[in-house]
Design an enzyme around this catalytic site. Structure first.
Site, PDB file in Angstrom:
ATOM      1  N   ASP A  16       0.919   0.811   5.700  1.00 54.40           N
ATOM      2  CA  ASP A  16       1.510   0.450   6.992  1.00 54.40           C
ATOM      3  C   ASP A  16       0.539   0.758   8.131  1.00 54.40           C
ATOM      4  O   ASP A  16      -0.234   1.709   8.048  1.00 54.40           O
ATOM      5  CB  ASP A  16       2.815   1.241   7.173  1.00 54.40           C
ATOM      6  CG  ASP A  16       3.695   0.651   8.263  1.00 54.40           C
ATOM      7  OD1 ASP A  16       3.383  -0.445   8.767  1.00 54.40           O
ATOM      8  OD2 ASP A  16       4.694   1.306   8.618  1.00 54.40           O
ATOM      9  N   ASN A  64       9.034  -9.572   4.597  1.00 51.67           N
ATOM     10  CA  ASN A  64       7.868 -10.005   5.387  1.00 51.67           C
ATOM     11  C   ASN A  64       7.854 -11.510   5.684  1.00 51.67           C
ATOM     12  O   ASN A  64       7.137 -11.966   6.571  1.00 51.67           O
ATOM     13  CB  ASN A  64       6.542  -9.608   4.698  1.00 51.67           C
ATOM     14  CG  ASN A  64       6.202  -8.139   4.846  1.00 51.67           C
ATOM     15  OD1 ASN A  64       5.492  -7.569   4.014  1.00 51.67           O
ATOM     16  ND2 ASN A  64       6.700  -7.492   5.883  1.00 51.67           N
TER      17      ASN A  64
HETATM   18  C1  FPP Z   1       1.823  -3.348   7.243  1.00 53.43           C
HETATM   19  O1  FPP Z   1       1.202  -3.330   8.504  1.00 53.43           O
HETATM   20  C2  FPP Z   1       1.050  -4.146   6.311  1.00 53.43           C
HETATM   21  C3  FPP Z   1       1.453  -5.321   5.755  1.00 53.43           C
HETATM   22  C4  FPP Z   1       2.759  -5.939   6.040  1.00 53.43           C
HETATM   23  C5  FPP Z   1       0.612  -6.084   4.850  1.00 53.43           C
HETATM   24  C6  FPP Z   1      -0.257  -5.266   3.930  1.00 53.43           C
HETATM   25  C7  FPP Z   1      -1.308  -6.150   3.456  1.00 53.43           C
HETATM   26  C8  FPP Z   1      -2.611  -5.839   3.342  1.00 53.43           C
HETATM   27  C9  FPP Z   1      -3.176  -4.497   3.570  1.00 53.43           C
HETATM   28  C10 FPP Z   1      -3.605  -6.873   2.973  1.00 53.43           C
HETATM   29  C11 FPP Z   1      -3.362  -7.702   1.751  1.00 53.43           C
HETATM   30  C12 FPP Z   1      -3.283  -6.954   0.485  1.00 53.43           C
HETATM   31  C13 FPP Z   1      -4.042  -7.176  -0.635  1.00 53.43           C
HETATM   32  C14 FPP Z   1      -3.633  -6.523  -1.917  1.00 53.43           C
HETATM   33  C15 FPP Z   1      -5.243  -8.006  -0.654  1.00 53.43           C
HETATM   34  P1  FPP Z   1       1.992  -3.882   9.755  1.00 53.43           P
HETATM   35  O2  FPP Z   1       1.469  -5.249  10.042  1.00 53.43           O
HETATM   36  O3  FPP Z   1       3.460  -3.798   9.519  1.00 53.43           O
HETATM   37  O4  FPP Z   1       1.522  -2.867  10.833  1.00 53.43           O
HETATM   38  P2  FPP Z   1       2.318  -2.389  12.125  1.00 53.43           P
HETATM   39  O5  FPP Z   1       3.554  -1.687  11.635  1.00 53.43           O
HETATM   40  O6  FPP Z   1       1.349  -1.461  12.774  1.00 53.43           O
HETATM   41  O7  FPP Z   1       2.599  -3.622  12.928  1.00 53.43           O
END
Ligand code: FPP
Length: 228
Positions: A16, A64
């Protein structure tokens, strides 16, 4: 780091904080996800070096899909590129790729890439990298309970045999980055006796040293599994 009896076999991470990482730098959210992929790359390598049997990463939850179309499409693109660029290395490093969740909602091209990567690494046995895609724990438990019921008995063991993680060791340690303190529908069944660790670091800043530190903290915890 040598394997000791206090080393976890199976670690899962709620990655996250990509959005906040980007915002702090006045960059678009996709830049945070790109940096998040860099962190994934390093952490998967480190997981092998640290002797982990299984690493499960929450890459895309069933919730998501509610994000703006552009962000969903950016994430899909990043995943496809990640497979294209890193599959060779993982295949050589003994990483077995696995998906938990429901792939049926993904576009055929990305499904094809993922299924190809799973097939190519199927006989590897050093580290299992389980990527949670279109995953929701409540849905997983319902699916497993239905399958158990169809076999005639809803028992703990029967449900467990039908979870997406059935062929993996029990979850030892669940880490969430970015300072949020909740499980967000991730591995709810598997977390029953797992140690939970919430760290303030935003996912793109999470390094192999942070992972090693998490394993050290795990080693100091006393696990009683409900006993004394
Ligand atoms: C949360 O950060 C992260 C995600 C919803 C996506 C996670 C995906 C990756 C790290 C990349 C793809 C993965 C692979 C295996 C190649 P957020 O966007 O919710 O952050 P925030 O809470 O700060 O807005």
């Amino acid at each position: 780091m040598p394997l000791t009896s206090a080393s976890p076999r199976h670690v899962a991470i709620i990655m996250d904080g990509n959005g906040r990482w980007a915002k702090k730098r006045m960059l678009p959210r996709v830049a945070g996800h790109r940096a998040g992929v860099e962190a994934v790359r390093k952490i998967v390598r480190a997981a092998g070096d640290l002797g982990l049997e299984c690493l499960t990463l929450y890459a895309f939850s069933s919730e998501n899909w509610r994000r703006p179309e552009e962000e969903v499409s950016d994430l899909m693109g990043l995943m496809r590129r990640f497979i294209a660029s890193d599959l060779d290395e993982f295949a050589k490093a003994g990483v077995r790729l696995k998906v938990i969740g429901d792939l049926s909602r993904f576009a055929p091209e990305i499904r094809g890439d993922i299924e190809g990567a799973i097939a190519r690494t199927a006989t590897n046995s050093r580290t299992t990298l389980a990527v949670a895609l279109n995953y929701g724990a409540q849905d997983e438990i319902v699916r497993a309970a239905r399958a158990a019921a169809a076999e005639g008995a809803i028992t703990t063991e029967n449900i467990e045999r039908h979870l997406d993680t059935a062929d993996m060791p029990p979850l030892d340690l669940l880490i969430r980055t970015s300072g949020e303190v909740r499980l967000s529908n991730f591995l709810l069944w598997q977390a029953a006796y797992a140690e939970l660790l919430f760290v303030d670091t935003l996912w793109p800043d999470f390094t192999p040293e942070h992972l090693a530190d998490a394993l050290r903290q795990f080693g100091k915890r006393e696990r009683r599994f409900g006993g004394l």
